[in-house]
Motif scaffolding. Structure first.
Motif, mmCIF file in Angstrom:
data_model
loop_
_atom_site.group_PDB
_atom_site.id
_atom_site.type_symbol
_atom_site.label_atom_id
_atom_site.label_comp_id
_atom_site.label_asym_id
_atom_site.label_seq_id
_atom_site.Cartn_x
_atom_site.Cartn_y
_atom_site.Cartn_z
ATOM 1 N N MET A 132 0.845 -1.198 0.000
ATOM 2 C CA MET A 132 0.000 0.000 0.000
ATOM 3 C C MET A 132 0.870 1.234 0.000
ATOM 4 S SD MET A 132 -3.087 1.070 2.626
ATOM 5 C CE MET A 132 -2.084 1.095 4.079
ATOM 6 N N ASN A 133 0.567 2.169 -0.844
ATOM 7 C CA ASN A 133 1.247 3.454 -0.867
ATOM 8 C C ASN A 133 0.753 4.277 0.314
ATOM 9 O OD1 ASN A 133 1.899 6.186 -1.353
ATOM 10 N ND2 ASN A 133 2.030 5.788 -3.557
ATOM 11 N N LYS A 134 1.652 4.525 1.277
ATOM 12 C CA LYS A 134 1.233 5.174 2.516
ATOM 13 C C LYS A 134 0.734 6.600 2.290
ATOM 14 C CE LYS A 134 2.057 1.733 5.293
ATOM 15 N NZ LYS A 134 0.954 1.075 5.996
ATOM 16 N N SER A 135 1.179 7.234 1.194
ATOM 17 C CA SER A 135 0.762 8.613 0.958
ATOM 18 C C SER A 135 -0.660 8.685 0.426
ATOM 19 C CB SER A 135 1.714 9.290 -0.028
ATOM 20 O OG SER A 135 1.654 8.654 -1.294
ATOM 21 N N THR A 136 -1.099 7.649 -0.226
ATOM 22 C CA THR A 136 -2.445 7.660 -0.798
ATOM 23 C C THR A 136 -3.361 6.615 -0.184
ATOM 24 O OG1 THR A 136 -1.767 6.131 -2.554
ATOM 25 C CG2 THR A 136 -1.574 8.489 -3.024
ATOM 26 N N ASN A 137 -2.791 5.625 0.532
ATOM 27 C CA ASN A 137 -3.591 4.562 1.144
ATOM 28 C C ASN A 137 -4.462 3.853 0.115
ATOM 29 O OD1 ASN A 137 -2.507 5.268 3.628
ATOM 30 N ND2 ASN A 137 -4.231 6.578 4.169
ATOM 31 N N LYS A 138 -3.872 3.538 -1.023
ATOM 32 C CA LYS A 138 -4.637 2.897 -2.094
ATOM 33 C C LYS A 138 -4.061 1.538 -2.454
ATOM 34 C CE LYS A 138 -6.589 6.925 -4.416
ATOM 35 N NZ LYS A 138 -6.650 7.711 -5.666
ATOM 36 N N ILE A 139 -4.950 0.608 -2.722
ATOM 37 C CA ILE A 139 -4.612 -0.693 -3.282
ATOM 38 C C ILE A 139 -5.281 -0.756 -4.646
ATOM 39 C CG2 ILE A 139 -4.882 -3.198 -3.049
ATOM 40 C CD1 ILE A 139 -5.116 -2.739 0.000
ATOM 41 N N THR A 140 -4.524 -1.052 -5.666
ATOM 42 C CA THR A 140 -5.087 -1.117 -7.012
ATOM 43 C C THR A 140 -5.438 -2.552 -7.375
ATOM 44 O OG1 THR A 140 -3.883 0.834 -7.772
ATOM 45 C CG2 THR A 140 -4.631 -0.697 -9.458
ATOM 46 N N VAL A 141 -6.645 -2.743 -7.838
ATOM 47 C CA VAL A 141 -7.107 -4.050 -8.309
ATOM 48 C C VAL A 141 -7.055 -4.046 -9.828
ATOM 49 C CG1 VAL A 141 -9.001 -5.725 -8.316
ATOM 50 C CG2 VAL A 141 -8.626 -4.273 -6.304
ATOM 51 N N LYS A 142 -6.486 -5.095 -10.388
ATOM 52 C CA LYS A 142 -6.368 -5.203 -11.839
ATOM 53 C C LYS A 142 -7.212 -6.359 -12.364
ATOM 54 C CE LYS A 142 -1.681 -3.284 -12.008
ATOM 55 N NZ LYS A 142 -0.284 -3.501 -12.455
ATOM 56 N N LYS A 143 -7.537 -6.287 -13.625
ATOM 57 C CA LYS A 143 -8.216 -7.380 -14.316
ATOM 58 C C LYS A 143 -7.473 -7.637 -15.615
ATOM 59 C CE LYS A 143 -12.693 -9.090 -15.938
ATOM 60 N NZ LYS A 143 -14.134 -8.797 -16.113
ATOM 61 N N GLU A 144 -7.005 -8.864 -15.760
ATOM 62 C CA GLU A 144 -6.195 -9.251 -16.922
ATOM 63 C C GLU A 144 -5.016 -8.307 -17.111
ATOM 64 O OE1 GLU A 144 -8.911 -9.473 -20.174
ATOM 65 O OE2 GLU A 144 -9.919 -11.274 -19.404
ATOM 66 N N GLY A 145 -4.421 -7.909 -15.980
ATOM 67 C CA GLY A 145 -3.229 -7.085 -16.006
ATOM 68 C C GLY A 145 -3.456 -5.598 -16.164
ATOM 69 N N GLU A 146 -4.703 -5.205 -16.401
ATOM 70 C CA GLU A 146 -5.027 -3.791 -16.606
ATOM 71 C C GLU A 146 -5.767 -3.229 -15.392
ATOM 72 O OE1 GLU A 146 -4.039 -2.046 -19.263
ATOM 73 O OE2 GLU A 146 -3.076 -3.839 -20.109
ATOM 74 N N PHE A 147 -5.623 -1.914 -15.174
ATOM 75 C CA PHE A 147 -6.293 -1.253 -14.054
ATOM 76 C C PHE A 147 -7.795 -1.514 -14.087
ATOM 77 C CE2 PHE A 147 -8.774 2.321 -12.433
ATOM 78 C CZ PHE A 147 -8.261 2.461 -11.153
ATOM 79 N N SER A 148 -8.348 -1.871 -12.923
ATOM 80 C CA SER A 148 -9.796 -2.061 -12.812
ATOM 81 C C SER A 148 -10.400 -1.018 -11.876
ATOM 82 C CB SER A 148 -10.118 -3.482 -12.332
ATOM 83 O OG SER A 148 -11.508 -3.696 -12.285
ATOM 84 N N TYR A 149 -9.905 -0.953 -10.634
ATOM 85 C CA TYR A 149 -10.394 0.052 -9.690
ATOM 86 C C TYR A 149 -9.453 0.128 -8.497
ATOM 87 C CZ TYR A 149 -12.348 -4.126 -7.400
ATOM 88 O OH TYR A 149 -12.499 -5.365 -6.821
ATOM 89 N N ASP A 150 -9.606 1.185 -7.723
ATOM 90 C CA ASP A 150 -8.812 1.375 -6.505
ATOM 91 C C ASP A 150 -9.639 1.045 -5.271
ATOM 92 O OD1 ASP A 150 -6.322 2.214 -7.493
ATOM 93 O OD2 ASP A 150 -7.024 4.281 -7.725
ATOM 94 N N ILE A 151 -8.947 0.529 -4.267
ATOM 95 C CA ILE A 151 -9.496 0.430 -2.915
ATOM 96 C C ILE A 151 -8.817 1.526 -2.110
ATOM 97 C CG2 ILE A 151 -9.772 -1.005 -0.861
ATOM 98 C CD1 ILE A 151 -9.207 -3.457 -2.708
ATOM 99 N N CYS A 152 -9.584 2.499 -1.643
ATOM 100 C CA CYS A 152 -9.047 3.601 -0.852
ATOM 101 C C CYS A 152 -9.318 3.332 0.630
ATOM 102 C CB CYS A 152 -9.708 4.920 -1.249
ATOM 103 S SG CYS A 152 -9.437 5.388 -2.962
ATOM 104 N N LEU A 153 -8.263 3.302 1.411
ATOM 105 C CA LEU A 153 -8.383 3.082 2.849
ATOM 106 C C LEU A 153 -8.097 4.403 3.553
ATOM 107 C CD1 LEU A 153 -6.457 -0.318 3.147
ATOM 108 C CD2 LEU A 153 -8.898 0.053 2.757
ATOM 109 N N GLU A 154 -9.136 5.008 4.097
ATOM 110 C CA GLU A 154 -9.022 6.321 4.735
ATOM 111 C C GLU A 154 -9.605 6.263 6.146
ATOM 112 O OE1 GLU A 154 -7.404 8.727 3.437
ATOM 113 O OE2 GLU A 154 -7.264 8.157 1.322
#
Length: 368
Positions: A1-23
């Protein structure tokens, strides 16, 4: 997790799908909505009566600033309302408000709200975008991630559904501080499951930090939610439509769903999953895959996290019979998830009715 943004990126077939934002608040939700292109679009907040009393006003204020128009659909809280009839009422709101394929739904609440909203989004106009804003532990670490949506049908869990990925998951961890104890414990049923099926070290961490977790210390909750989200996102990236590995996430669900249905949803989902995990661990032990000490640790840790290790009021035979109506059946056989060891699960289609019956008897207080 990038501590500055608190985001986890979920991919589908290797491409960006959506972010999980932990705030730790809803303060950045408006910014995330803007990134999605919500300006000039309509959005409908879907929530239940319990969550509406806590968070609807704050979230509605944010959406009213970020979007052209905000509608609200509020339904009575409870698993018994995760039905096609409630979805039908939601469709009516969307149609009357003129929602088109470029507009958004926002699920504000727990797993029931997320599942129902996702199914409505998947089926309205053959699919519109939806946003998950989970407010329970179970939803933040499990049901909001992965795109499995659905409603119950005649009491059978998630029998009508579709795969439809969210465009954003925004988890405000501070909402966990206000969760009732039983709801928090229900989420812990899924947390423990994650460690058991994929990460033995994480499972041991949860045990070692039981006090901090149950006292809901911020640092412990942040680490736990992050680790569970990483496990869930990794599994769904490998198998987005449950054709293989993703089935491992159903550990504890075969017997758990049967108990949940037969108890008429008087037990929470995570409580039933926890019971199912104990039953699956028992079968694993009886097959020589776990040792006796490992089985009893799995069972007894439920107690420490506020989860049940027994139930009453049902016959073991009717529970085994109910597993035959589970959606995870394959060619008439139950796809059962067992443990090779703590941290490593596998799919097994050879579990017999006798094995299930013996495992359920270990949970059934009426058999003691």
């Amino acid at each position: 997790m990038n501590k500055s943004t608190n985001k986890i990126t979920v991919k589908k077939e290797g491409e960006f799908s959506y972010d999980i934002c932990l705030e730790d608040s809803f303060h950045k939700l408006g910014e995330e909505l803007t990134k999605l292109g919500c300006q000039g679009r309509k959005i409908c907040i879907v929530t239940d009566t319990n969550v509406a009393a806590l968070y609807l006003d704050e979230v509605r204020k944010i959406t009213e600033e970020a979007c052209a128009r905000t509608e609200v659909f509020c339904f009575p809280a409870g698993e018994e309302n995760k039905t096609l009839d409630v979805v039908r009422s939601l469709y009516k709101i969307l149609i009357e408000a003129g929602f088109d394929r470029h507009d958004f739904l926002l699920a504000l609440g727990g797993g029931v709200t997320g599942d129902l909203t996702g199914y409505a989004a998947a089926t309205y106009l053959r699919g519109i975008s939806f946003i998950q804003v989970p407010t329970t532990l179970l939803a933040q670490i499990d049901s909001s991630i992965g795109g499995k949506t659905g409603v119950d049908f005649d009491g059978y869990k998630n029998m009508v559904g579709a795969f439809h990925q969210p465009c954003l998951v925004y988890a405000n961890l501070s909402t966990l501080k206000s969760l009732p104890e039983d709801q928090f414990a229900s989420g812990m049923g899924e947390v423990l499951k994650h460690g058991l099926i994929r990460d033995g070290a994480y499972y041991e961490w949860t045990i070692e930090h039981m006090d901090e977790i149950m006292e809901r210390e911020t640092s412990a909750l942040s680490y736990m939610v992050y680790q569970s989200c990483m496990i869930k996102k990794t599994v769904v990236e490998h198998d987005p439509e449950e054709k293989g590995e993703r089935a491992l996430l159903n550990f504890g669900h075969t017997i758990g769903h049967a108990i949940e249905k037969l108890k008429n949803f008087t037990l929470l989902h995570g409580e039933c999953v926890a019971l199912g995990c104990v039953a699956a661990a028992y079968i694993s032990w009886q097959r020589g895959l776990l040792n006796e000490e490992e089985f009893y640790e799995i069972r007894d840790m439920n107690v420490g996290f506020g989860l049940p290790i027994s139930f009453d009021g049902l016959s073991s035979e009717e529970i085994v019979k109910a597993t035959k109506k589970d959606k995870k059946m394959n060619a008439g056989k139950v796809r059962f998830i067992l443990l090779k060891k703590i941290g490593k699960a596998y799919i097994d289609q050879t579990v017999t009715d006798e094995e299930m019956l013996n495992a359920v008897n270990q949970l059934n207080a009426d058999c003691f």
